[in-house]
Design a protein around this motif. Structure first.
Motif, PDB file in Angstrom:
ATOM      1  N   PRO A   1     -19.708  -2.304 -15.161  1.00 10.07           N
ATOM      2  CA  PRO A   1     -18.687  -1.113 -15.675  1.00 10.07           C
ATOM      3  C   PRO A   1     -17.389  -1.513 -15.432  1.00 10.07           C
ATOM      4  N   LYS A   2     -16.689  -0.928 -16.459  1.00 13.45           N
ATOM      5  CA  LYS A   2     -15.042  -1.046 -16.633  1.00 13.45           C
ATOM      6  C   LYS A   2     -14.314  -0.281 -15.735  1.00 13.45           C
ATOM      7  N   VAL A   3     -14.964   1.034 -15.188  1.00 11.73           N
ATOM      8  CA  VAL A   3     -14.545   1.941 -14.330  1.00 11.73           C
ATOM      9  C   VAL A   3     -15.603   2.517 -13.455  1.00 11.73           C
ATOM     10  N   LEU A   4     -15.338   2.503 -12.118  1.00 16.28           N
ATOM     11  CA  LEU A   4     -16.515   3.127 -11.024  1.00 16.28           C
ATOM     12  C   LEU A   4     -15.944   4.594 -10.825  1.00 16.28           C
ATOM     13  N   TYR A   5     -16.569   5.552 -11.240  1.00 19.28           N
ATOM     14  CA  TYR A   5     -16.300   6.892 -10.991  1.00 19.28           C
ATOM     15  C   TYR A   5     -17.080   7.275  -9.631  1.00 19.28           C
ATOM     16  N   LEU A   6     -16.332   8.213  -8.851  1.00 12.93           N
ATOM     17  CA  LEU A   6     -16.973   8.796  -7.800  1.00 12.93           C
ATOM     18  C   LEU A   6     -16.828  10.320  -7.857  1.00 12.93           C
ATOM     19  N   ALA A   7     -18.077  10.858  -8.098  1.00 19.21           N
ATOM     20  CA  ALA A   7     -18.111  12.305  -8.336  1.00 19.21           C
ATOM     21  C   ALA A   7     -17.947  13.192  -7.289  1.00 19.21           C
ATOM     22  N   SER A   8     -18.057  12.714  -6.077  1.00 19.12           N
ATOM     23  CA  SER A   8     -18.176  13.833  -4.815  1.00 19.12           C
ATOM     24  C   SER A   8     -17.096  13.540  -3.970  1.00 19.12           C
ATOM     25  N   HIS A   9     -15.859  12.778  -4.493  1.00 19.65           N
ATOM     26  CA  HIS A   9     -14.717  12.774  -3.587  1.00 19.65           C
ATOM     27  C   HIS A   9     -13.400  13.026  -4.409  1.00 19.65           C
ATOM     28  N   SER A  10     -12.409  13.385  -3.962  1.00 16.73           N
ATOM     29  CA  SER A  10     -11.080  13.792  -4.272  1.00 16.73           C
ATOM     30  C   SER A  10     -10.381  12.440  -4.164  1.00 16.73           C
ATOM     31  N   PRO A  11      -9.325  12.480  -5.349  1.00 17.08           N
ATOM     32  CA  PRO A  11      -8.362  11.433  -5.198  1.00 17.08           C
ATOM     33  C   PRO A  11      -7.543  11.380  -3.806  1.00 17.08           C
ATOM     34  N   GLU A  12      -7.144  12.255  -3.116  1.00 14.23           N
ATOM     35  CA  GLU A  12      -6.634  12.371  -2.050  1.00 14.23           C
ATOM     36  C   GLU A  12      -7.626  12.013  -0.976  1.00 14.23           C
ATOM     37  N   GLY A  13      -8.821  12.482  -0.974  1.00 15.26           N
ATOM     38  CA  GLY A  13      -9.548  11.927   0.199  1.00 15.26           C
ATOM     39  C   GLY A  13     -10.131  10.416  -0.086  1.00 15.26           C
ATOM     40  N   LEU A  14      -9.987   9.854  -1.228  1.00 16.05           N
ATOM     41  CA  LEU A  14     -10.229   8.349  -1.431  1.00 16.05           C
ATOM     42  C   LEU A  14      -9.033   7.433  -0.851  1.00 16.05           C
ATOM     43  N   LYS A  15      -7.997   7.961  -1.267  1.00 15.44           N
ATOM     44  CA  LYS A  15      -6.822   7.479  -0.814  1.00 15.44           C
ATOM     45  C   LYS A  15      -6.610   7.572   0.742  1.00 15.44           C
ATOM     46  N   ASP A  16      -7.028   8.812   1.480  1.00 17.77           N
ATOM     47  CA  ASP A  16      -6.754   8.638   2.744  1.00 17.77           C
ATOM     48  C   ASP A  16      -7.693   8.251   3.576  1.00 17.77           C
ATOM     49  N   GLY A  17      -8.787   7.774   3.004  1.00 15.96           N
ATOM     50  CA  GLY A  17      -9.989   7.258   3.795  1.00 15.96           C
ATOM     51  C   GLY A  17     -10.945   8.423   4.480  1.00 15.96           C
ATOM     52  N   LEU A  18     -10.821   9.527   3.798  1.00 22.28           N
ATOM     53  CA  LEU A  18     -11.745  10.790   4.637  1.00 22.28           C
ATOM     54  C   LEU A  18     -13.231  10.294   4.356  1.00 22.28           C
ATOM     55  N   TRP A  19     -13.604   9.748   3.392  1.00 22.69           N
ATOM     56  CA  TRP A  19     -15.043   9.440   3.176  1.00 22.69           C
ATOM     57  C   TRP A  19     -15.473   8.530   4.222  1.00 22.69           C
ATOM     58  N   ARG A  20     -14.923   7.771   5.262  1.00 22.98           N
ATOM     59  CA  ARG A  20     -15.425   6.728   5.882  1.00 22.98           C
ATOM     60  C   ARG A  20     -16.510   7.357   6.954  1.00 22.98           C
ATOM     61  N   GLU A  21     -16.494   8.494   7.508  1.00 25.56           N
ATOM     62  CA  GLU A  21     -17.620   9.249   8.329  1.00 25.56           C
ATOM     63  C   GLU A  21     -18.682   9.678   7.655  1.00 25.56           C
ATOM     64  N   GLU A  22     -18.359  10.273   6.357  1.00 25.73           N
ATOM     65  CA  GLU A  22     -19.557  11.021   5.546  1.00 25.73           C
ATOM     66  C   GLU A  22     -20.137  10.104   4.565  1.00 25.73           C
ATOM     67  N   ASP A  23     -19.647   8.992   3.938  1.00 23.50           N
ATOM     68  CA  ASP A  23     -20.135   8.354   3.017  1.00 23.50           C
ATOM     69  C   ASP A  23     -19.918   6.397   3.014  1.00 23.50           C
ATOM     70  N   PRO A  24     -20.786   5.995   4.167  1.00 20.75           N
ATOM     71  CA  PRO A  24     -20.401   4.849   4.611  1.00 20.75           C
ATOM     72  C   PRO A  24     -20.815   3.691   3.303  1.00 20.75           C
ATOM     73  N   LEU A  25     -21.503   4.272   2.148  1.00 19.13           N
ATOM     74  CA  LEU A  25     -21.726   3.506   1.034  1.00 19.13           C
ATOM     75  C   LEU A  25     -20.573   2.750   0.459  1.00 19.13           C
ATOM     76  N   LEU A  26     -19.715   3.529   0.546  1.00 19.78           N
ATOM     77  CA  LEU A  26     -18.241   3.158   0.220  1.00 19.78           C
ATOM     78  C   LEU A  26     -17.487   1.723   0.867  1.00 19.78           C
ATOM     79  N   PHE A  27     -17.983   1.609   2.118  1.00 17.79           N
ATOM     80  CA  PHE A  27     -17.865   0.392   2.559  1.00 17.79           C
ATOM     81  C   PHE A  27     -18.147  -0.868   1.990  1.00 17.79           C
ATOM     82  N   HIS A  28     -18.873  -0.793   1.150  1.00 18.29           N
ATOM     83  CA  HIS A  28     -19.597  -1.912   0.232  1.00 18.29           C
ATOM     84  C   HIS A  28     -19.139  -1.473  -1.212  1.00 18.29           C
ATOM     85  N   LEU A  29     -19.175  -0.592  -1.758  1.00 13.59           N
ATOM     86  CA  LEU A  29     -18.655  -0.132  -3.123  1.00 13.59           C
ATOM     87  C   LEU A  29     -17.186  -0.553  -3.465  1.00 13.59           C
TER      88      LEU A  29
END
Length: 322
Positions: A34-62
């Motif tokens: 892909p040229k862009v990876l879209y995350l459907a279940s996260h907000s821009p603010e949540g992505l920036k602030d790392g709010l995903w860490r406890e709920e979506d550990p897949l992003l530690f790899h993505l």
């Protein structure tokens, strides 16, 4: 890239699925290019602030994968904060005198979803109509019983807006499982298909198994394969096995080796390494070094809650084996 690819994130449940683990998702991304990876279940603010860490550990790899390739990651859920409404709804029911039967019905749906997540999952299973029908029955039962809105965290509304944002785009989209279900209705041609496992997927499956160490496992066989992988996460897990077997000196020797390596990835690893290293140093009577390790956990910009709890306990008193 000739079509959109829609992939579900299983949150912490990837660890249960050798054929759909974090490395599987990365392999599918590599194939899609892909040229862009879209995350459907996260907000821009949540992505920036790392709010995903406890709920979506897949992003530690993505996220590191995308950063290494210069691929932008775009979070699309502008109303992700509404997910909190579902938890607030449960809390309100728990406080109401007549709320208990409703909570029990909620838990029944939760258990059915949990059982589905524990069945063997592969890309082709996740993309199959049978799986989507089963998942849809669970979700529709819940939504019809409690209503679309606060009870579901306004999921249908949020995903309608995400679907609108995605129309006409031919890239990769990763969505939390129930969001994936709703988006699959808008993009049925984007579902994952059969995939040939890679060596990295096999190694990830082995690491995932070691994270779930059980008494009935072949500990010697696991150790042998972890040593063959030889990266910091594998050696940390090997140390965990030695400690579980009561051989803490062997565990400490391995952790000393890990400590001399670059153990920054995956992002959950530094906290665990430092916390366990501190405990092993305590067992060796090296209290000052142990205290430095515990403080190192707390000095990290983020560490898993379990690692922080271990570090705080270690600061209060030296670790001892039960």
């Amino acid at each position: 890239m000739v079509r959109m690819l829609l992939l579900p994130s299983l949150g912490p449940f990837h660890i249960l699925h050798p054929r759909y683990n974090a490395a599987t998702v990365l392999a599918l991304l590599e194939e899609a290019r892909p040229k862009v990876l879209y995350l459907a279940s996260h907000s821009p603010e949540g992505l920036k602030d790392g709010l995903w860490r406890e709920e979506d550990p897949l992003l530690f790899h993505l996220l590191p994968w995308a950063e290494a390739r210069g691929i932008p990651v775009v979070a699309l859920d502008e109303e992700a904060h509404l997910k909190e409404e579902a938890e607030a709804f449960r809390q309100a029911l728990a406080q109401h005198p007549l709320g208990k039967p409703h909570l029990e019905r909620m838990q029944a749906f939760d258990q059915e979803l949990l059982q589905l997540l524990k069945t063997p999952l592969t890309p082709e299973v996740l993309g199959s109509q049978a799986f989507l029908d089963h998942l849809g029955q669970i979700y529709e039962g819940y939504a019809q019983t409690f209503g679309e809105g606060p009870a579901t965290g306004f999921r249908a509304r949020r995903m309608e807006r995400v679907a609108e944002a995605l129309r006409g785009r031919e890239e990769v989209v990763v969505a939390e499982l129930l969001d994936y279900l709703l988006l699959a209705k808008s993009f049925p041609e984007a579902l994952p298909k059969a995939h040939e496992p890679t060596e990295k997927e096999r190694q990830r499956a082995l690491l995932d198994r070691a994270w779930q160490l059980r008494e009935e496992d072949d500990w010697a066989g696991l150790l042998e394969e972890l040593f063959q992988i030889g990266d910091p996460e594998a050696l940390y897990l090997a140390a965990q096995i030695y400690l579980a077997a009561g051989e803490w000196q062997e565990a400490l020797s391995l952790m000393e080796e890990v400590f001399r390596m670059d153990f920054q990835h995956p992002g959950y690893l530094p906290g665990y390494v430092l916390a366990r290293f501190g405990q092993l140093l305590d067992l060796a009577g090296e209290r000052e070094r142990a205290l430095r390790a515990y403080r190192g956990v707390l000095a990290l910009s983020w560490a898993p809650e379990e690692a922080r709890t271990l570090a705080l306990a270690g600061l209060r008193s030296p670790f001892r084996l039960p």
